[in-house]
Scaffold this active site. Structure first.
Site, PDB file in Angstrom:
ATOM      1  N   TYR A  58       5.723 141.452  24.069  1.00 44.59           N
ATOM      2  CA  TYR A  58       5.266 140.918  25.431  1.00 44.59           C
ATOM      3  C   TYR A  58       3.605 140.827  25.416  1.00 44.59           C
ATOM      4  O   TYR A  58       3.368 139.942  26.008  1.00 44.59           O
ATOM      5  CB  TYR A  58       5.856 141.850  26.601  1.00 44.59           C
ATOM      6  CG  TYR A  58       7.153 141.302  26.963  1.00 44.59           C
ATOM      7  CD1 TYR A  58       7.598 140.164  27.406  1.00 44.59           C
ATOM      8  CD2 TYR A  58       8.333 142.253  26.418  1.00 44.59           C
ATOM      9  CE1 TYR A  58       8.849 139.919  27.741  1.00 44.59           C
ATOM     10  CE2 TYR A  58       9.531 141.963  26.833  1.00 44.59           C
ATOM     11  CZ  TYR A  58       9.767 140.671  27.295  1.00 44.59           C
ATOM     12  OH  TYR A  58      11.032 140.129  27.477  1.00 44.59           O
ATOM     13  N   ARG A  83       3.045 137.345  24.064  1.00 42.66           N
ATOM     14  CA  ARG A  83       3.401 136.427  24.909  1.00 42.66           C
ATOM     15  C   ARG A  83       2.250 136.285  26.250  1.00 42.66           C
ATOM     16  O   ARG A  83       1.795 135.284  26.540  1.00 42.66           O
ATOM     17  CB  ARG A  83       4.639 136.743  25.667  1.00 42.66           C
ATOM     18  CG  ARG A  83       5.732 136.852  24.895  1.00 42.66           C
ATOM     19  CD  ARG A  83       6.342 135.509  24.161  1.00 42.66           C
ATOM     20  NE  ARG A  83       5.655 134.957  23.241  1.00 42.66           N
ATOM     21  CZ  ARG A  83       5.599 135.728  21.934  1.00 42.66           C
ATOM     22  NH1 ARG A  83       6.561 136.710  21.658  1.00 42.66           N
ATOM     23  NH2 ARG A  83       5.031 135.199  20.888  1.00 42.66           N
ATOM     24  N   GLN A 125      11.990 130.676  36.550  1.00 45.86           N
ATOM     25  CA  GLN A 125      12.642 131.556  35.822  1.00 45.86           C
ATOM     26  C   GLN A 125      11.614 131.945  34.804  1.00 45.86           C
ATOM     27  O   GLN A 125      11.613 132.865  34.040  1.00 45.86           O
ATOM     28  CB  GLN A 125      13.749 130.896  34.995  1.00 45.86           C
ATOM     29  CG  GLN A 125      15.147 130.645  35.964  1.00 45.86           C
ATOM     30  CD  GLN A 125      16.066 129.701  34.980  1.00 45.86           C
ATOM     31  OE1 GLN A 125      16.980 130.068  34.542  1.00 45.86           O
ATOM     32  NE2 GLN A 125      15.878 128.389  35.212  1.00 45.86           N
ATOM     33  N   ASN A 126      10.481 131.392  35.051  1.00 49.25           N
ATOM     34  CA  ASN A 126       9.506 131.605  33.921  1.00 49.25           C
ATOM     35  C   ASN A 126       8.364 132.828  34.241  1.00 49.25           C
ATOM     36  O   ASN A 126       8.348 133.202  35.603  1.00 49.25           O
ATOM     37  CB  ASN A 126       8.354 130.436  33.913  1.00 49.25           C
ATOM     38  CG  ASN A 126       9.047 129.166  33.426  1.00 49.25           C
ATOM     39  OD1 ASN A 126      10.194 129.405  32.868  1.00 49.25           O
ATOM     40  ND2 ASN A 126       8.643 128.034  33.809  1.00 49.25           N
ATOM     41  N   ASP A 173       5.607 133.197  33.239  1.00 49.79           N
ATOM     42  CA  ASP A 173       4.098 132.740  33.270  1.00 49.79           C
ATOM     43  C   ASP A 173       3.589 132.644  34.698  1.00 49.79           C
ATOM     44  O   ASP A 173       4.091 132.629  35.724  1.00 49.79           O
ATOM     45  CB  ASP A 173       3.815 131.513  32.546  1.00 49.79           C
ATOM     46  CG  ASP A 173       4.345 130.379  32.888  1.00 49.79           C
ATOM     47  OD1 ASP A 173       4.231 129.876  34.208  1.00 49.79           O
ATOM     48  OD2 ASP A 173       4.921 129.640  32.300  1.00 49.79           O
ATOM     49  N   HIS A 184      12.746 136.216  37.206  1.00 49.85           N
ATOM     50  CA  HIS A 184      12.919 136.919  35.806  1.00 49.85           C
ATOM     51  C   HIS A 184      11.402 137.730  35.801  1.00 49.85           C
ATOM     52  O   HIS A 184      11.213 138.285  34.489  1.00 49.85           O
ATOM     53  CB  HIS A 184      13.199 136.297  34.445  1.00 49.85           C
ATOM     54  CG  HIS A 184      14.414 135.294  34.755  1.00 49.85           C
ATOM     55  ND1 HIS A 184      14.819 134.474  33.988  1.00 49.85           N
ATOM     56  CD2 HIS A 184      15.368 135.587  35.546  1.00 49.85           C
ATOM     57  CE1 HIS A 184      16.256 134.032  34.272  1.00 49.85           C
ATOM     58  NE2 HIS A 184      16.374 134.774  35.045  1.00 49.85           N
ATOM     59  N   GLY A 243      13.394 121.409  33.561  1.00 42.77           N
ATOM     60  CA  GLY A 243      13.200 122.153  32.243  1.00 42.77           C
ATOM     61  C   GLY A 243      13.698 123.410  32.070  1.00 42.77           C
ATOM     62  O   GLY A 243      13.435 124.422  31.742  1.00 42.77           O
ATOM     63  N   SER A 271      17.678 124.845  30.758  1.00 39.59           N
ATOM     64  CA  SER A 271      19.021 124.735  30.209  1.00 39.59           C
ATOM     65  C   SER A 271      20.319 125.307  31.099  1.00 39.59           C
ATOM     66  O   SER A 271      21.532 124.713  30.966  1.00 39.59           O
ATOM     67  CB  SER A 271      19.340 125.405  28.896  1.00 39.59           C
ATOM     68  OG  SER A 271      19.197 126.893  29.098  1.00 39.59           O
TER      69      SER A 271
HETATM   70  N1  APR Z   1       9.775 119.164  29.715  1.00 39.92           N
HETATM   71  C1  APR Z   1      10.894 119.364  30.462  1.00 39.92           C
HETATM   72  N2  APR Z   1      11.992 119.974  30.041  1.00 39.92           N
HETATM   73  C2  APR Z   1      11.914 120.395  28.731  1.00 39.92           C
HETATM   74  C3  APR Z   1      10.754 120.028  27.740  1.00 39.92           C
HETATM   75  C4  APR Z   1       9.742 119.565  28.592  1.00 39.92           C
HETATM   76  N3  APR Z   1       8.646 118.941  27.799  1.00 39.92           N
HETATM   77  N4  APR Z   1      10.955 120.734  26.619  1.00 39.92           N
HETATM   78  C5  APR Z   1      12.074 121.196  26.616  1.00 39.92           C
HETATM   79  N5  APR Z   1      12.722 121.020  27.690  1.00 39.92           N
HETATM   80  C6  APR Z   1      13.971 121.527  28.374  1.00 39.92           C
HETATM   81  C7  APR Z   1      15.138 121.789  27.251  1.00 39.92           C
HETATM   82  O1  APR Z   1      15.720 120.237  27.356  1.00 39.92           O
HETATM   83  C8  APR Z   1      16.015 122.932  27.734  1.00 39.92           C
HETATM   84  O2  APR Z   1      16.940 122.154  28.903  1.00 39.92           O
HETATM   85  O3  APR Z   1      13.642 122.718  29.006  1.00 39.92           O
HETATM   86  C9  APR Z   1      15.063 123.594  28.676  1.00 39.92           C
HETATM   87  C10 APR Z   1      14.612 124.909  28.186  1.00 39.92           C
HETATM   88  O4  APR Z   1      15.651 125.696  27.903  1.00 39.92           O
HETATM   89  P1  APR Z   1      15.740 127.322  27.931  1.00 39.92           P
HETATM   90  O5  APR Z   1      14.929 127.425  26.467  1.00 39.92           O
HETATM   91  O6  APR Z   1      17.259 127.788  27.510  1.00 39.92           O
HETATM   92  O7  APR Z   1      14.824 128.117  28.985  1.00 39.92           O
HETATM   93  P2  APR Z   1      15.436 128.385  30.453  1.00 39.92           P
HETATM   94  O8  APR Z   1      16.555 127.579  31.009  1.00 39.92           O
HETATM   95  O9  APR Z   1      14.112 128.536  31.271  1.00 39.92           O
HETATM   96  O10 APR Z   1      15.846 129.829  30.082  1.00 39.92           O
HETATM   97  C11 APR Z   1      16.208 130.838  31.010  1.00 39.92           C
HETATM   98  O11 APR Z   1      16.629 132.625  29.650  1.00 39.92           O
HETATM   99  O12 APR Z   1      15.815 133.742  28.056  1.00 39.92           O
HETATM  100  C12 APR Z   1      15.897 133.976  29.156  1.00 39.92           C
HETATM  101  O13 APR Z   1      14.800 134.912  30.966  1.00 39.92           O
HETATM  102  C13 APR Z   1      14.678 133.821  30.034  1.00 39.92           C
HETATM  103  O14 APR Z   1      13.945 132.576  32.066  1.00 39.92           O
HETATM  104  C14 APR Z   1      14.460 132.424  30.819  1.00 39.92           C
HETATM  105  C15 APR Z   1      16.045 132.153  30.898  1.00 39.92           C
END
Ligand code: APR
Length: 229
Positions: free
Chosen positions: A56, A59, A89-90, A92, A107, A172, A174
């Site tokens: 962390y 990060r 969920q970020n 930052d 989070h 952005g 998943s």
């Molecule tokens: N613009 C928009 N979306 C984007 C970009 C971009 N430039 N680049 C990638 N993505 C999308 C990907 O297609 C994906 O669907 O952002 C999503 C990222 O998904 P994850 O990496 O799974 O992130 P997230 O959904 O925020 O994760 C949720 O999981 O690891 C834990 O606690 C952590 O808050 C996090 C949570």
């Protein structure tokens, strides 16, 4: 005066990708070469606190160097016409630095630390967090992060906001991590819903307008549309 329409924006790692912060699931489930559970769980903290703190600390340094991008900034513009709540969920602080007024961090926040025995004791943390850094009760400070397997205390606030939204914008994420991913189901049926993600066409969300685009371009387009219609 009529109340402004309500917009809730649910953001994930993708909104910060163009600020140079890596997303979580784009590299085979590894987060900077660590399995997520190895660094982001109470088990990891109990077993290898040095590793967790080092992870962390790195990060935090990256995030401090990063800058808000056009997507973060466009969301601030929306406040001129709408009542906007960002549910992120970020960990930052890029929505804050862009200037958004109402932000719910589901989070946690990397620029804060907290007591490991009293979760109400939260402190600013702008530099490295080390073993030996203690809260006022004398317990080791930990990152102010909601780890896998922990409760998400801000869920209730987020549900309250989403269930009265006129418009829901998802950017952005998943939508693989619960309970956050389940939030979209609390939006009223007649709310307008938009999803901005380069992979938007792979999501099958009913009644959601999928915009297959990166956050900066997609959010700027959508904000322009919402401000003019
Ligand atoms: N613009 C928009 N979306 C984007 C970009 C971009 N430039 N680049 C990638 N993505 C999308 C990907 O297609 C994906 O669907 O952002 C999503 C990222 O998904 P994850 O990496 O799974 O992130 P997230 O959904 O925020 O994760 C949720 O999981 O690891 C834990 O606690 C952590 O808050 C996090 C949570």
């Amino acid at each position: 005066m009529r109340e402004k329409p309500r917009i809730v924006v649910l953001t994930g790692a993708g909104v910060s990708e163009e600020s140079g912060i890596k997303t979580f699931r784009d590299s085979n489930g590894l987060w900077e070469n660590h399995k997520i559970e190895e660094v982001a769980s109470p088990h990891a903290w109990n077993r290898s606190p040095y590793l967790v703190l080092e992870f962390y600390n790195k990060r935090r340094k990256e995030i401090i160097k990063a800058k808000p991008n056009a997507a973060h900034l466009a969301l601030v513009e929306l406040e001129k016409r709408f009542n906007v709540v960002i549910v992120t969920q970020n960990i930052d602080d890029l929505h804050e630095r862009a200037g958004s007024s109402n932000i719910i961090h589901l989070h946690g926040e990397i620029l804060k630390s907290r007591s490991s025995i009293d979760e109400e004791l939260v402190y600013d943390c702008k530099t490295d967090l080390c073993i030996g850094d203690k809260c006022k009760l004398g317990s080791q400070l930990r990152p102010h992060i909601v780890w896998f397997g922990e409760a998400v205390p801000k869920m209730e606030d987020a549900i309250t906001e989403i269930s009265i939204a006129d418009i829901l914008i998802i950017i952005g994420t998943s939508l693989q991590v619960y309970p956050a991913a389940g939030l979209i189901h609390y939006a009223p049926e007649n709310a307008s819903k938009y999803l901005i993600d380069p992979n938007a066409n792979e999501f099958s969300l009913p009644n959601v307008e999928a915009m297959a685009n990166k956050a900066c371009a997609g959010t700027s387009d959508l904000v322009r549309f919402l401000m003019n219609n």
